[in-house]
Enzyme design. Structure first.
Site, short mmCIF file in Angstrom:
data_model
loop_
_atom_site.label_atom_id
_atom_site.label_comp_id
_atom_site.label_asym_id
_atom_site.label_seq_id
_atom_site.Cartn_x
_atom_site.Cartn_y
_atom_site.Cartn_z
N SER A 1 3.67 -4.68 13.67
CA SER A 1 3.94 -3.53 14.53
C SER A 1 3.76 -2.27 13.69
O SER A 1 3.92 -2.32 12.46
CB SER A 1 5.39 -3.57 15.04
N TYR B 1 14.17 -4.47 12.22
CA TYR B 1 12.87 -4.68 12.87
C TYR B 1 11.74 -4.19 11.99
O TYR B 1 10.75 -4.89 11.76
CB TYR B 1 12.86 -3.98 14.23
N LYS C 1 8.70 -6.46 10.19
CA LYS C 1 7.27 -6.19 10.42
C LYS C 1 6.58 -5.79 9.13
O LYS C 1 5.43 -6.14 8.89
CB LYS C 1 7.09 -5.12 11.50
#
Length: 137
Positions: free
Chosen positions: A28, A41, A45
């Site tokens: 991402s 998060y 990633k």
């Protein structure tokens, strides 16, 4: 998954240039532009991005290429349906440089296909984001 796929690929008959397969991971843009409240998060990633080159190096001896795609805002069912959802997506799309919209699943698939079909594409992370740079919030 990468370990299992690479093990299976390594037993196949080689193609041109002794290639035995291609692996595409998905991260991402949060790997690069993590927002407030996205520490875990963003770190996860970033880990996917960070393993791309070492895995490509490790698997080069087996004839396996490895690339990563870091999508930005892609229009998926996570945004819901209906008028409010469409208005929300349109607002999000305003922060994309060009085109000023969310990306499509088809556009993401095109990039996956390029990673698979281009035999010289290896050890890369591709931002697929319309030029967006996520703000802190």
């Amino acid at each position: 998954c990468v370990r299992l796929a690479a093990t299976a690929m390594s037993t196949t008959e080689p193609l041109a240039d002794n290639e035995k397969g291609a692996i595409v991971t998905v991260a991402s843009v949060a790997a690069f532009d993590g927002q407030i409240g996205q520490v875990a998060y963003s770190a996860s990633k970033g880990g996917v991005v960070g393993m791309t080159l070492p895995i490509a190096r490790d698997l080069s001896a087996a004839g396996i290429r490895v690339n990563c795609i870091a999508p930005g805002l892609i229009d998926t069912p996570i945004y819901g349906q209906g008028e409010a959802s469409e208005a929300f997506k349109a607002k999000l799309g305003e922060s994309v440089l060009f085109p000023r919209r969310l990306g499509s699943a088809e556009e993401l698939a095109f990039t996956v296909m390029e990673c698979i079909t281009n035999p010289y594409m290896n050890a890369q992370t591709i931002r697929l984001d319309g030029g967006i740079r996520m703000p802190p919030k």
